[in-house]
Write an enzyme that holds these catalytic residues in place. Structure first.
Site, PDB file in Angstrom:
ATOM      1  N   CYS A  67      -3.270  -3.963   4.319  1.00 15.43           N
ATOM      2  CA  CYS A  67      -2.252  -4.894   4.823  1.00 15.43           C
ATOM      3  C   CYS A  67      -2.468  -6.338   4.373  1.00 15.43           C
ATOM      4  CB  CYS A  67      -2.208  -4.832   6.352  1.00 15.43           C
ATOM      5  SG  CYS A  67      -1.888  -3.176   6.980  1.00 15.43           S
ATOM      6  N   HIS A  90      -1.453 -10.588  11.790  1.00 14.88           N
ATOM      7  CA  HIS A  90      -1.035  -9.274  11.300  1.00 14.88           C
ATOM      8  C   HIS A  90      -0.791  -8.393  12.523  1.00 14.88           C
ATOM      9  CE1 HIS A  90      -0.788  -5.442   9.433  1.00 14.88           C
ATOM     10  NE2 HIS A  90      -1.979  -5.045   9.873  1.00 14.88           N
ATOM     11  N   GLU A 135       0.842  -1.190   0.000  1.00 15.64           N
ATOM     12  CA  GLU A 135       0.000   0.000   0.000  1.00 15.64           C
ATOM     13  C   GLU A 135       0.882   1.246   0.000  1.00 15.64           C
ATOM     14  OE1 GLU A 135      -2.071   0.919   3.870  1.00 15.64           O
ATOM     15  OE2 GLU A 135      -1.767  -1.221   4.189  1.00 15.64           O
TER      16      GLU A 135
END
Length: 367
Positions: free
Chosen positions: A117, A242, A85
Site C-alpha cells: 500500500c 493509510h 499491487e
C-alpha cells in the site's frame, strides 16, 4: 532547494467503481452480527469492480479527471508512474496500459511502483524528486495510485475489501505543496504478502497491526523530535492515515499518542478532530491499497484554505512507511475533485448478496 517552491500537486482526479456492497449485507451472507463489521472494523461499504473493470480502468478514469483540471498540455507530460499491487502483468507496467488509453507516448519515463500500500506514496515522491532535481526540465508527471482489494471468500479480510484510484498531476503546486523533508521507517516483515501465482493475499493480522502501529509511532516520533508534541500537532489542520479499515487507524493513533506522551483524552481529541473526518470516503470505498491514504488526503484537502497544513502517514506491508507534510494551495479550497466522488457514489449500484456472490463465483475455493 529553490525548485521545490515551484513543484507540487497541480490537480487531482478520483475514480471509484460503479458497484458496491453494504457490509451489513455481507454480514448476513456470512451469518455474523453486522456490528462485527460496522463497529468492530468501522467499515460501511465495499467498492466492487464489475466485469471489464480493473486497476487499469480505475487508473485511467482518475487520470482523465486529473488531466481535465490541469491547465497544461499533454505534450508536457514527461513521466507516468503508477503505484499498485494489482498488476495486470508481471512485466508490462500498469503505466503502459494507462498511456495506451490516453494516447501518451514519446519522451516519457513510464513505469510501475510496487511496495504494497506504500507504492502510491513512493510514486508521488519519485515524481516530486524528479522535478526537484531538475531532471524533468520543466515537464510534469502523471502519478496514479490504483488498486482492487479482494480476499478469499469467507476470509477475515472480506469486509475490508474495496477499490479505487487517485491521480495527481505533479507540476505547479496549485492544489498542494509537499514538503521536501519526510520521515520514513522500514523493517522487513511478512505481515501481508501474496506470492506469484497466489490469487489472494496471506495476512498475519496481529503482526500487521503491530507493524502498522510501530511504523506510525516511529514516523511521528522522528517528526516531532525534541519539540513539544502538542505544539507540533497543533500546526496541522488534519492528519490522514493509510486506511486498511478505520479501526486499524484508531489503534495506530493510540500508538502515536502513547509514543508522544499524550494523555488518552488528548489522543482521542486528536483522532476525533483531525483524523476521523478524513476517512469519510474510505468508509464508502473500502480498502483500496495504494489509493487508500490518498483518498483520505483528497478528502482532507478539499475546502482547505491556502497555507493550511496536513499530515499524511503512508504504510505498506513488508514493511515500509513514511510521514509527509502537505500545505494547501490556492485551488484546494475549491476542491474540484469532490465532484468525482459525488458522481461516482450517486451513480453506483448497491449489489444484492446474490449479485456479489455471482461476481465472486470464480473465486470460490481459491487462495
Amino acid at each position: 532547494m529553490a525548485t521545490s517552491n515551484r513543484t507540487g500537486i497541480a490537480s487531482i482526479g478520483v475514480q471509484l467503481p460503479p458497484l458496491a456492497l453494504s457490509v451489513e449485507d455481507l454480514a448476513r451472507i456470512r451469518g455474523v452480527d453486522p456490528n462485527k463489521f460496522t463497529v468492530g472494523l468501522g467499515c460501511r461499504e465495499i467498492a466492487l469492480c464489475p466485469e471489464g473493470w480493473d486497476a487499469a480502468t480505475l487508473a485511467v478514469g482518475a487520470a482523465r479527471r486529473a488531466l481535465s483540471r490541469w491547465n497544461g498540455d499533454l505534450s508536457r507530460i514527461g513521466m507516468i508512474v503508477v503505484g499498485t499491487e494489482s498488476a495486470k502483468d508481471m512485466s508490462r507496467p500498469l503505466s503502459a496500459f494507462v498511456a495506451e488509453e490516453l494516447g501518451l507516448s514519446g519522451a516519457i519515463r513510464s513505469y510501475e511502483v510496487k511496495h504494497a500500500c506504500y507504492g502510491g506514496t513512493l510514486a508521488l515522491r519519485q515524481a516530486l524528486e524528479w522535478r526537484w532535481s531538475g531532471a524533468a526540465r520543466g515537464k510534469a508527471a502523471l502519478v496514479i495510485a490504483s488498486d482492487v482489494a479482494l480476499y478469499a471468500l469467507e476470509d477475515g479480510g472480506e469486509p475490508t475489501q474495496g477499490a479505487g484510484a487517485v491521480a495527481f498531476v505533479v507540476d505547479e503546486p496549485h492544489v498542494a505543496h509537499v514538503d521536501v523533508d519526510t520521515y520514513a521507517y522500514a523493517e522487513p516483515a511478512f505481515d501481508f504478502w501474496r506470492p506469484v501465482g497466489q490469487l489472494f493475499p496471506s495476512v498475519q493480522g496481529q503482526l500487521s497491526l503491530d507493524c502498522y502501529k510501530k511504523a506510525a509511532a516511529s514516523c511521528f516520533r522522528e517528526m516531532v523530535g525534541d519539540r513539544d508534541a502538542r505544539s507540533v500537532l497543533g500546526e496541522y489542520h488534519s492528519a490522514s492515515f493509510h486506511v486498511p479499515f478505520p479501526k486499524m487507524v484508531v489503534k495506530a493513533v493510540q500508538a502515536v499518542g502513547e509514543e508522544l506522551g499524550l494523555s488518552a483524552e488528548e489522543t482521542k481529541t486528536f483522532f476525533d478532530s483531525k483524523v476521523d473526518p478524513t476517512m469519510v470516503w474510505n468508509r464508502r470505498a473500502g480498502n483500496c491499497y495504494t489509493a487508500a491514504l490518498w483518498l483520505s488526503v483528497a478528502h482532507a484537502l478539499a475546502g482547505r484554505k491556502t497555507g493550511e497544513k496536513l499530515l499524511a502517514f503512508s504504510y505498506g506491508s513488508g514493511f515500509g512507511a513514511e510521514l509527509l507534510s502537505i500545505t494547501a494551495g490556492e485551488l484546494a479550497e475549491q476542491g474540484a475533485w469532490v465532484a468525482d466522488v459525488e458522481a461516482d457514489l450517486a451513480g453506483r449500484t448497491l449489489c444484492s448478496a446474490e449479485r456479489y456472490l455471482e461476481l465472486r463465483k470464480d473465486h470460490v475455493g481459491k487462495k
